[in-house]
Design a protein around this motif. Sequence first.
Motif, mmCIF file in Angstrom:
data_model
loop_
_atom_site.group_PDB
_atom_site.id
_atom_site.type_symbol
_atom_site.label_atom_id
_atom_site.label_comp_id
_atom_site.label_asym_id
_atom_site.label_seq_id
_atom_site.Cartn_x
_atom_site.Cartn_y
_atom_site.Cartn_z
ATOM 1 N N SER A 237 0.828 -1.212 0.000
ATOM 2 C CA SER A 237 0.000 0.000 0.000
ATOM 3 C C SER A 237 0.861 1.260 0.000
ATOM 4 O O SER A 237 0.493 2.259 -0.619
ATOM 5 N N GLN A 238 2.023 1.216 0.650
ATOM 6 C CA GLN A 238 2.923 2.373 0.623
ATOM 7 C C GLN A 238 3.455 2.598 -0.790
ATOM 8 O O GLN A 238 3.520 3.733 -1.260
ATOM 9 N N ILE A 239 3.837 1.514 -1.454
ATOM 10 C CA ILE A 239 4.349 1.640 -2.821
ATOM 11 C C ILE A 239 3.255 2.165 -3.748
ATOM 12 O O ILE A 239 3.511 3.041 -4.580
ATOM 13 N N GLU A 240 2.030 1.677 -3.594
ATOM 14 C CA GLU A 240 0.934 2.150 -4.430
ATOM 15 C C GLU A 240 0.665 3.642 -4.218
ATOM 16 O O GLU A 240 0.413 4.379 -5.167
ATOM 17 N N PHE A 241 0.745 4.087 -2.960
ATOM 18 C CA PHE A 241 0.573 5.513 -2.677
ATOM 19 C C PHE A 241 1.671 6.328 -3.358
ATOM 20 O O PHE A 241 1.417 7.352 -3.985
ATOM 21 N N LEU A 242 2.915 5.838 -3.248
ATOM 22 C CA LEU A 242 4.033 6.552 -3.861
ATOM 23 C C LEU A 242 3.948 6.523 -5.385
ATOM 24 O O LEU A 242 4.348 7.491 -6.046
ATOM 25 N N LEU A 243 3.406 5.441 -5.951
ATOM 26 C CA LEU A 243 3.185 5.394 -7.402
ATOM 27 C C LEU A 243 2.222 6.504 -7.829
ATOM 28 O O LEU A 243 2.462 7.192 -8.831
ATOM 29 N N ASP A 244 1.149 6.689 -7.081
ATOM 30 C CA ASP A 244 0.203 7.771 -7.375
ATOM 31 C C ASP A 244 0.885 9.135 -7.282
ATOM 32 O O ASP A 244 0.658 10.014 -8.116
ATOM 33 N N LEU A 245 1.731 9.282 -6.272
ATOM 34 C CA LEU A 245 2.451 10.539 -6.093
ATOM 35 C C LEU A 245 3.423 10.773 -7.250
ATOM 36 O O LEU A 245 3.523 11.882 -7.768
ATOM 37 N N ALA A 246 4.118 9.729 -7.668
ATOM 38 C CA ALA A 246 5.048 9.848 -8.796
ATOM 39 C C ALA A 246 4.294 10.247 -10.066
ATOM 40 O O ALA A 246 4.776 11.077 -10.852
ATOM 41 N N LEU A 247 3.108 9.671 -10.263
ATOM 42 C CA LEU A 247 2.290 10.049 -11.423
ATOM 43 C C LEU A 247 1.856 11.503 -11.352
ATOM 44 O O LEU A 247 1.934 12.236 -12.336
ATOM 45 N N SER A 248 1.403 11.921 -10.182
ATOM 46 C CA SER A 248 0.896 13.298 -10.052
ATOM 47 C C SER A 248 1.999 14.337 -10.185
ATOM 48 O O SER A 248 1.744 15.459 -10.598
ATOM 49 N N THR A 249 3.237 13.950 -9.850
ATOM 50 C CA THR A 249 4.355 14.895 -9.977
ATOM 51 C C THR A 249 5.067 14.760 -11.315
ATOM 52 O O THR A 249 5.962 15.539 -11.613
ATOM 53 N N GLY A 250 4.685 13.745 -12.115
ATOM 54 C CA GLY A 250 5.299 13.566 -13.426
ATOM 55 C C GLY A 250 6.721 13.022 -13.381
ATOM 56 O O GLY A 250 7.488 13.222 -14.312
ATOM 57 N N ASP A 251 7.070 12.321 -12.309
ATOM 58 C CA ASP A 251 8.423 11.790 -12.145
ATOM 59 C C ASP A 251 8.491 10.369 -12.716
ATOM 60 O O ASP A 251 8.261 9.387 -12.023
ATOM 61 N N LYS A 252 8.818 10.280 -14.001
ATOM 62 C CA LYS A 252 8.812 8.995 -14.703
ATOM 63 C C LYS A 252 9.843 8.025 -14.129
ATOM 64 O O LYS A 252 9.550 6.844 -13.941
ATOM 65 N N GLU A 253 11.038 8.516 -13.835
ATOM 66 C CA GLU A 253 12.103 7.657 -13.311
ATOM 67 C C GLU A 253 11.694 7.029 -11.978
ATOM 68 O O GLU A 253 11.883 5.840 -11.748
ATOM 69 N N TRP A 254 11.116 7.847 -11.090
ATOM 70 C CA TRP A 254 10.676 7.352 -9.792
ATOM 71 C C TRP A 254 9.536 6.347 -9.970
ATOM 72 O O TRP A 254 9.493 5.306 -9.327
ATOM 73 N N PHE A 255 8.609 6.662 -10.884
ATOM 74 C CA PHE A 255 7.487 5.767 -11.152
ATOM 75 C C PHE A 255 7.986 4.400 -11.619
ATOM 76 O O PHE A 255 7.519 3.360 -11.144
ATOM 77 N N LEU A 256 8.939 4.401 -12.544
ATOM 78 C CA LEU A 256 9.466 3.138 -13.049
ATOM 79 C C LEU A 256 10.190 2.349 -11.961
ATOM 80 O O LEU A 256 10.054 1.122 -11.877
ATOM 81 N N ALA A 257 10.936 3.037 -11.104
ATOM 82 C CA ALA A 257 11.631 2.361 -10.006
ATOM 83 C C ALA A 257 10.629 1.752 -9.026
ATOM 84 O O ALA A 257 10.802 0.604 -8.580
ATOM 85 N N LEU A 258 9.576 2.492 -8.700
ATOM 86 C CA LEU A 258 8.549 1.979 -7.794
ATOM 87 C C LEU A 258 7.794 0.812 -8.425
ATOM 88 O O LEU A 258 7.469 -0.162 -7.749
ATOM 89 N N SER A 259 7.519 0.908 -9.726
ATOM 90 C CA SER A 259 6.830 -0.180 -10.425
ATOM 91 C C SER A 259 7.660 -1.456 -10.372
ATOM 92 O O SER A 259 7.116 -2.545 -10.142
ATOM 93 N N ALA A 260 8.965 -1.322 -10.586
ATOM 94 C CA ALA A 260 9.846 -2.488 -10.522
ATOM 95 C C ALA A 260 9.852 -3.084 -9.121
ATOM 96 O O ALA A 260 9.834 -4.311 -8.953
ATOM 97 N N GLU A 261 9.854 -2.223 -8.110
ATOM 98 C CA GLU A 261 9.832 -2.691 -6.722
ATOM 99 C C GLU A 261 8.521 -3.427 -6.421
ATOM 100 O O GLU A 261 8.520 -4.485 -5.778
ATOM 101 N N LEU A 262 7.398 -2.886 -6.901
ATOM 102 C CA LEU A 262 6.102 -3.523 -6.686
ATOM 103 C C LEU A 262 6.038 -4.872 -7.405
ATOM 104 O O LEU A 262 5.566 -5.862 -6.844
ATOM 105 N N ASN A 263 6.551 -4.920 -8.625
ATOM 106 C CA ASN A 263 6.559 -6.184 -9.371
ATOM 107 C C ASN A 263 7.428 -7.226 -8.676
ATOM 108 O O ASN A 263 7.058 -8.403 -8.617
ATOM 109 N N ALA A 264 8.576 -6.813 -8.147
ATOM 110 C CA ALA A 264 9.445 -7.742 -7.427
ATOM 111 C C ALA A 264 8.740 -8.275 -6.182
ATOM 112 O O ALA A 264 8.843 -9.461 -5.854
#
Length: 111
Positions: free
Chosen positions: A75-102
């Motif tokens: 749930s923390q990663i999902e919240f941060l994914l939303d935050l990365a999307l809202s701030t337009g931080d593609k690099e952070w979004f991709l890193a969080l997505s990889a962490e969630l997938n792992a």
Amino acid sequence: MFSNNNTILKTGDWIKAESLEGELIIGYIESLSSIEGIVKVRVVTSDNNQAIGKTIPFLSKRVKKLPVSNVTNKSQIEFLLDLALSTGDKEWFLALSAELNAMKQLVNGVH
């Protein structure tokens, strides 16, 4: 990058500050001006809803760097994914997505 009360500030750091009107500001540093001692902060949350999404300059001595948090659950990663999307931080979004997938692969491997 420059120092503020024994803390090194750099672009991308999450900070909290108080506006001149006394409103709480939480956001991240978009840019620094070491000559003037000013940081420009993108406001993510605030007591003043009109400030959210805006970039506001602060004297570096008036901001406090927030500690880096260790994400520990889905749930923390999902919240941060939303935050990365809202701030337009593609690099952070991709890193969080990889962490969630792992994390999902680890859970699926346990079953």
